[in-house]
Design a protein around this motif. Structure first.
Motif, PDB file in Angstrom:
ATOM      1  N   LEU A  61      22.224  -2.945 -41.542  1.00 15.19           N
ATOM      2  CA  LEU A  61      21.509  -3.978 -41.123  1.00 15.19           C
ATOM      3  C   LEU A  61      21.169  -5.302 -41.960  1.00 15.19           C
ATOM      4  O   LEU A  61      20.287  -5.971 -41.702  1.00 15.19           O
ATOM      5  CB  LEU A  61      19.978  -2.918 -40.685  1.00 15.19           C
ATOM      6  CG  LEU A  61      20.665  -2.339 -39.654  1.00 15.19           C
ATOM      7  CD1 LEU A  61      19.485  -0.934 -39.854  1.00 15.19           C
ATOM      8  CD2 LEU A  61      20.259  -2.448 -38.878  1.00 15.19           C
ATOM      9  N   ALA A  62      21.092  -4.787 -42.975  1.00 17.14           N
ATOM     10  CA  ALA A  62      20.563  -5.788 -44.471  1.00 17.14           C
ATOM     11  C   ALA A  62      21.435  -6.807 -44.079  1.00 17.14           C
ATOM     12  O   ALA A  62      20.714  -8.332 -44.370  1.00 17.14           O
ATOM     13  CB  ALA A  62      20.796  -5.203 -45.801  1.00 17.14           C
ATOM     14  N   ARG A  63      22.830  -6.626 -44.305  1.00 19.18           N
ATOM     15  CA  ARG A  63      24.040  -7.481 -43.876  1.00 19.18           C
ATOM     16  C   ARG A  63      23.600  -7.909 -42.831  1.00 19.18           C
ATOM     17  O   ARG A  63      23.316  -9.848 -42.445  1.00 19.18           O
ATOM     18  CB  ARG A  63      25.050  -7.318 -43.868  1.00 19.18           C
ATOM     19  CG  ARG A  63      26.040  -7.477 -45.413  1.00 19.18           C
ATOM     20  CD  ARG A  63      27.124  -6.928 -45.276  1.00 19.18           C
ATOM     21  NE  ARG A  63      27.742  -6.327 -44.870  1.00 19.18           N
ATOM     22  CZ  ARG A  63      27.565  -4.573 -45.317  1.00 19.18           C
ATOM     23  NH1 ARG A  63      27.442  -4.341 -46.424  1.00 19.18           N
ATOM     24  NH2 ARG A  63      28.421  -4.026 -44.013  1.00 19.18           N
ATOM     25  N   ARG A  64      23.675  -7.301 -41.040  1.00 22.42           N
ATOM     26  CA  ARG A  64      22.862  -8.310 -40.191  1.00 22.42           C
ATOM     27  C   ARG A  64      21.762  -9.368 -39.841  1.00 22.42           C
ATOM     28  O   ARG A  64      21.437 -10.424 -39.666  1.00 22.42           O
ATOM     29  CB  ARG A  64      23.511  -7.084 -39.210  1.00 22.42           C
ATOM     30  CG  ARG A  64      23.395  -8.079 -37.577  1.00 22.42           C
ATOM     31  CD  ARG A  64      23.434  -6.647 -36.925  1.00 22.42           C
ATOM     32  NE  ARG A  64      23.875  -5.577 -36.585  1.00 22.42           N
ATOM     33  CZ  ARG A  64      23.981  -4.317 -36.708  1.00 22.42           C
ATOM     34  NH1 ARG A  64      23.093  -4.211 -35.574  1.00 22.42           N
ATOM     35  NH2 ARG A  64      24.395  -2.797 -36.535  1.00 22.42           N
ATOM     36  N   TRP A  65      20.746  -8.732 -40.398  1.00 21.22           N
ATOM     37  CA  TRP A  65      19.154  -9.621 -40.588  1.00 21.22           C
ATOM     38  C   TRP A  65      19.246 -10.255 -41.827  1.00 21.22           C
ATOM     39  O   TRP A  65      18.360 -11.058 -41.807  1.00 21.22           O
ATOM     40  CB  TRP A  65      18.347  -7.722 -40.959  1.00 21.22           C
ATOM     41  CG  TRP A  65      18.353  -7.682 -39.332  1.00 21.22           C
ATOM     42  CD1 TRP A  65      18.617  -7.430 -37.888  1.00 21.22           C
ATOM     43  CD2 TRP A  65      17.603  -5.949 -40.159  1.00 21.22           C
ATOM     44  NE1 TRP A  65      18.100  -6.093 -37.474  1.00 21.22           N
ATOM     45  CE2 TRP A  65      17.458  -5.352 -38.137  1.00 21.22           C
ATOM     46  CE3 TRP A  65      17.013  -5.147 -40.428  1.00 21.22           C
ATOM     47  CZ2 TRP A  65      17.183  -4.324 -37.491  1.00 21.22           C
ATOM     48  CZ3 TRP A  65      16.190  -4.251 -39.711  1.00 21.22           C
ATOM     49  CH2 TRP A  65      15.832  -3.928 -38.505  1.00 21.22           C
ATOM     50  N   ASP A  66      19.877 -10.166 -42.728  1.00 21.13           N
ATOM     51  CA  ASP A  66      20.061 -11.277 -43.920  1.00 21.13           C
ATOM     52  C   ASP A  66      18.621 -10.385 -44.656  1.00 21.13           C
ATOM     53  O   ASP A  66      17.981 -11.969 -44.898  1.00 21.13           O
ATOM     54  CB  ASP A  66      19.714 -12.909 -43.600  1.00 21.13           C
ATOM     55  CG  ASP A  66      20.380 -13.711 -45.001  1.00 21.13           C
ATOM     56  OD1 ASP A  66      21.109 -12.597 -45.857  1.00 21.13           O
ATOM     57  OD2 ASP A  66      19.915 -14.759 -44.800  1.00 21.13           O
ATOM     58  N   VAL A  67      18.311  -9.816 -45.028  1.00 23.05           N
ATOM     59  CA  VAL A  67      17.120  -9.245 -45.693  1.00 23.05           C
ATOM     60  C   VAL A  67      17.921  -7.900 -46.727  1.00 23.05           C
ATOM     61  O   VAL A  67      19.085  -7.615 -46.464  1.00 23.05           O
ATOM     62  CB  VAL A  67      15.558  -8.888 -44.828  1.00 23.05           C
ATOM     63  CG1 VAL A  67      15.656  -9.640 -43.974  1.00 23.05           C
ATOM     64  CG2 VAL A  67      16.573  -7.678 -44.079  1.00 23.05           C
ATOM     65  N   SER A  68      16.831  -7.783 -47.617  1.00 23.16           N
ATOM     66  CA  SER A  68      16.909  -6.881 -48.306  1.00 23.16           C
ATOM     67  C   SER A  68      16.977  -5.138 -48.191  1.00 23.16           C
ATOM     68  O   SER A  68      16.792  -4.737 -46.600  1.00 23.16           O
ATOM     69  CB  SER A  68      15.839  -7.055 -49.626  1.00 23.16           C
ATOM     70  OG  SER A  68      14.680  -5.993 -49.424  1.00 23.16           O
ATOM     71  N   LYS A  69      17.514  -4.377 -48.296  1.00 21.72           N
ATOM     72  CA  LYS A  69      17.714  -2.921 -47.917  1.00 21.72           C
ATOM     73  C   LYS A  69      15.905  -2.720 -47.878  1.00 21.72           C
ATOM     74  O   LYS A  69      15.975  -1.968 -47.234  1.00 21.72           O
ATOM     75  CB  LYS A  69      18.273  -1.976 -48.594  1.00 21.72           C
ATOM     76  CG  LYS A  69      20.121  -2.057 -48.896  1.00 21.72           C
ATOM     77  CD  LYS A  69      20.801  -1.408 -50.395  1.00 21.72           C
ATOM     78  CE  LYS A  69      22.047  -1.838 -49.950  1.00 21.72           C
ATOM     79  NZ  LYS A  69      22.768  -1.448 -50.846  1.00 21.72           N
ATOM     80  N   SER A  70      15.305  -2.994 -49.405  1.00 20.17           N
ATOM     81  CA  SER A  70      13.830  -2.696 -48.511  1.00 20.17           C
ATOM     82  C   SER A  70      13.339  -2.633 -47.597  1.00 20.17           C
ATOM     83  O   SER A  70      12.245  -1.743 -46.607  1.00 20.17           O
ATOM     84  CB  SER A  70      12.661  -2.932 -49.803  1.00 20.17           C
ATOM     85  OG  SER A  70      13.579  -2.622 -51.662  1.00 20.17           O
TER      86      SER A  70
END
Length: 128
Positions: A61-70
């Motif tokens: 999800l972090a890669r797909r949304w281009d956001v941090s794991k947090s």
């Protein structure tokens, strides 16, 4: 007060949270209608034990949304909280309908009555 001074004041007021963790304070900058303002935000660093499948999903999800794991965790928690609240409201409505013995026919009759009442009101601008 200068941005660096605000950061000093926030850091000076740090408290230890339950479990011994300390909030992390930092300044964030927001662009609002062409005006940039800085404000202090507080983050809490926490440690959790997660299975490998959950970590794989968080990474994906972090890669797909281009956001941090947090940020993935924040969004997932927000969505889960909103859905549970929504389902609780739907369940409360169902209970209300049952308690009122509200059948489909009675509900449709009520809606028809309300529409008739609304149609009887003068339309704005028709001179009445």
């Amino acid at each position: 007060m200068a941005a660096s001074r605000i950061g000093e004041v926030v850091r000076a007021g740090q408290a230890t949270l339950k479990g011994g963790s300390k909030p992390e304070n930092r300044l964030t900058s927001h662009n609002n209608c062409g005006h940039t303002s800085s404000m202090a935000t507080t983050s809490v660093r926490s440690t959790y034990s997660l299975d490998m499948e959950t970590m794989r999903r968080i990474d994906n999800l972090a890669r797909r949304w281009d956001v941090s794991k947090s940020e993935v965790l924040r969004r997932a928690l927000r969505i889960a909280d909103e859905q549970s609240t929504r389902s609780e409201r739907v369940e409360a409505l169902k209970q209300l309908q049952v308690s009122m013995d509200l059948s489909r026919e009675r509900a449709e009759g009520w809606v028809a009555d309300i529409r008739a009442e609304r149609d009887a009101w003068p339309t704005p601008g028709d001179g009445q």
